[in-house]
Write a protein that holds these residues in place. Structure first.
Motif, PDB file in Angstrom:
ATOM      1  N   LEU A  45       0.543  -1.464   0.125  1.00 25.39           N
ATOM      2  CA  LEU A  45      -0.250  -0.181   0.620  1.00 25.39           C
ATOM      3  C   LEU A  45       0.797   1.364  -0.343  1.00 25.39           C
ATOM      4  O   LEU A  45       0.699   2.780  -0.617  1.00 25.39           O
ATOM      5  CB  LEU A  45      -1.126  -0.185   0.990  1.00 25.39           C
ATOM      6  CG  LEU A  45      -1.896  -1.282   0.741  1.00 25.39           C
ATOM      7  CD1 LEU A  45      -2.510  -0.886   2.465  1.00 25.39           C
ATOM      8  CD2 LEU A  45      -3.867  -0.976  -0.173  1.00 25.39           C
ATOM      9  N   LYS A  46       1.748   0.831   0.877  1.00 25.25           N
ATOM     10  CA  LYS A  46       2.661   2.289   0.578  1.00 25.25           C
ATOM     11  C   LYS A  46       4.331   1.941   0.769  1.00 25.25           C
ATOM     12  O   LYS A  46       4.558   0.862   0.594  1.00 25.25           O
ATOM     13  CB  LYS A  46       2.665   2.874   1.749  1.00 25.25           C
ATOM     14  CG  LYS A  46       1.438   4.180   2.635  1.00 25.25           C
ATOM     15  CD  LYS A  46       1.634   4.428   3.978  1.00 25.25           C
ATOM     16  CE  LYS A  46       0.738   5.148   4.028  1.00 25.25           C
ATOM     17  NZ  LYS A  46       0.336   5.329   5.594  1.00 25.25           N
ATOM     18  N   MET A  47       5.152   2.385  -0.866  1.00 21.83           N
ATOM     19  CA  MET A  47       6.077   2.301  -0.916  1.00 21.83           C
ATOM     20  C   MET A  47       7.734   3.998  -0.872  1.00 21.83           C
ATOM     21  O   MET A  47       6.509   4.676  -0.546  1.00 21.83           O
ATOM     22  CB  MET A  47       6.391   1.609  -2.291  1.00 21.83           C
ATOM     23  CG  MET A  47       5.896   0.503  -3.142  1.00 21.83           C
ATOM     24  SD  MET A  47       6.590   0.082  -4.585  1.00 21.83           S
ATOM     25  CE  MET A  47       6.069  -1.214  -4.719  1.00 21.83           C
ATOM     26  N   THR A  48       8.406   3.771  -0.511  1.00 21.24           N
ATOM     27  CA  THR A  48       9.334   4.171  -0.816  1.00 21.24           C
ATOM     28  C   THR A  48       9.983   4.657  -2.167  1.00 21.24           C
ATOM     29  O   THR A  48       9.484   4.362  -3.131  1.00 21.24           O
ATOM     30  CB  THR A  48      10.843   4.532  -0.095  1.00 21.24           C
ATOM     31  OG1 THR A  48      11.235   3.211  -0.520  1.00 21.24           O
ATOM     32  CG2 THR A  48      10.015   3.753   1.621  1.00 21.24           C
ATOM     33  N   ALA A  53      10.727   3.129  -7.193  1.00 19.63           N
ATOM     34  CA  ALA A  53      11.463   3.270  -8.924  1.00 19.63           C
ATOM     35  C   ALA A  53      12.087   1.344  -8.826  1.00 19.63           C
ATOM     36  O   ALA A  53      12.498   1.416  -9.763  1.00 19.63           O
ATOM     37  CB  ALA A  53      12.629   3.834  -7.893  1.00 19.63           C
ATOM     38  N   ALA A  54      12.188   0.959  -8.271  1.00 21.67           N
ATOM     39  CA  ALA A  54      13.683  -0.037  -8.232  1.00 21.67           C
ATOM     40  C   ALA A  54      11.826  -1.299  -8.538  1.00 21.67           C
ATOM     41  O   ALA A  54      12.008  -2.006  -9.459  1.00 21.67           O
ATOM     42  CB  ALA A  54      13.469  -1.443  -6.512  1.00 21.67           C
ATOM     43  N   ALA A  55      10.341  -0.633  -8.173  1.00 21.66           N
ATOM     44  CA  ALA A  55       9.469  -1.929  -8.826  1.00 21.66           C
ATOM     45  C   ALA A  55       9.001  -1.289 -10.392  1.00 21.66           C
ATOM     46  O   ALA A  55       8.601  -2.724 -10.933  1.00 21.66           O
ATOM     47  CB  ALA A  55       8.443  -1.762  -8.079  1.00 21.66           C
ATOM     48  N   PHE A  56       9.531  -0.665 -10.707  1.00 24.23           N
ATOM     49  CA  PHE A  56       8.301  -0.134 -11.832  1.00 24.23           C
ATOM     50  C   PHE A  56       9.583   0.191 -12.934  1.00 24.23           C
ATOM     51  O   PHE A  56      10.187   0.626 -13.870  1.00 24.23           O
ATOM     52  CB  PHE A  56       8.065   1.639 -11.443  1.00 24.23           C
ATOM     53  CG  PHE A  56       6.805   1.484 -11.373  1.00 24.23           C
ATOM     54  CD1 PHE A  56       5.373   0.517 -11.644  1.00 24.23           C
ATOM     55  CD2 PHE A  56       6.526   1.897  -9.839  1.00 24.23           C
ATOM     56  CE1 PHE A  56       4.801   0.322 -11.224  1.00 24.23           C
ATOM     57  CE2 PHE A  56       4.964   1.396  -9.330  1.00 24.23           C
ATOM     58  CZ  PHE A  56       4.281   0.852  -9.541  1.00 24.23           C
ATOM     59  N   THR A  62      11.581   6.010 -14.232  1.00 23.18           N
ATOM     60  CA  THR A  62      12.627   6.318 -13.223  1.00 23.18           C
ATOM     61  C   THR A  62      12.224   7.023 -12.183  1.00 23.18           C
ATOM     62  O   THR A  62      10.779   7.313 -12.332  1.00 23.18           O
ATOM     63  CB  THR A  62      13.849   6.799 -13.781  1.00 23.18           C
ATOM     64  OG1 THR A  62      12.918   8.338 -14.038  1.00 23.18           O
ATOM     65  CG2 THR A  62      14.298   6.837 -15.115  1.00 23.18           C
ATOM     66  N   SER A  63      13.487   7.613 -10.442  1.00 23.00           N
ATOM     67  CA  SER A  63      12.565   8.126  -9.402  1.00 23.00           C
ATOM     68  C   SER A  63      12.470   9.489  -9.874  1.00 23.00           C
ATOM     69  O   SER A  63      10.800   9.952  -9.395  1.00 23.00           O
ATOM     70  CB  SER A  63      13.537   8.135  -9.127  1.00 23.00           C
ATOM     71  OG  SER A  63      14.757   8.084  -8.802  1.00 23.00           O
ATOM     72  N   GLU A  64      12.363  10.168 -11.420  1.00 18.98           N
ATOM     73  CA  GLU A  64      12.548  11.716 -11.709  1.00 18.98           C
ATOM     74  C   GLU A  64      11.529  11.350 -12.034  1.00 18.98           C
ATOM     75  O   GLU A  64      10.284  12.094 -11.752  1.00 18.98           O
ATOM     76  CB  GLU A  64      13.206  11.726 -12.554  1.00 18.98           C
ATOM     77  CG  GLU A  64      14.562  12.160 -12.191  1.00 18.98           C
ATOM     78  CD  GLU A  64      15.500  10.839 -11.944  1.00 18.98           C
ATOM     79  OE1 GLU A  64      15.560   9.724 -12.286  1.00 18.98           O
ATOM     80  OE2 GLU A  64      16.588  10.741 -11.733  1.00 18.98           O
TER      81      GLU A  64
END
Length: 91
Positions: A45-48, A53-56, A62-64
């Motif tokens: 439900l919540k991700m840092t 970024a790692a999951a996608f 990207t994280s940007e």
């Protein structure tokens, strides 16, 4: 509530509607294999930002891109009057 779930030939696990509803209908899960070979699934439900970024990353996101998407969503919520209670702009 023990439930038998089916794994397809492609290795996809199908969760039943009652199982998903009981978990709050999450779109993503975090999977972990325990030392005793137990599969532990938790709703993600919540991700840092780093976890997202790692999951996608495999999709080229990207994280940007994620950061900008979050900014857009926040602006839309603010414009619709859906700001989170107790939160201020820039948090």
């Amino acid at each position: 509530m023990p439930t038998v779930l089916k794994v397809s030939r492609q290795g996809q696990l199908t969760l039943t509607r009652p199982v998903l509803q009981a978990l709050g209908n999450p779109r993503f899960f975090q999977a972990e294999i325990q030392p005793d070979r137990t599969l532990l699934l938790r709703p993600a439900l919540k991700m840092t930002l780093d976890e997202a970024a790692a999951a996608f990353a495999e999709h080229g996101i990207t994280s940007e891109v994620l950061t900008e998407a979050f900014r857009i969503l926040k602006r839309r919520k603010m414009a619709a009057g859906e700001a989170e209670p107790g939160r201020t702009e820039g948090c």
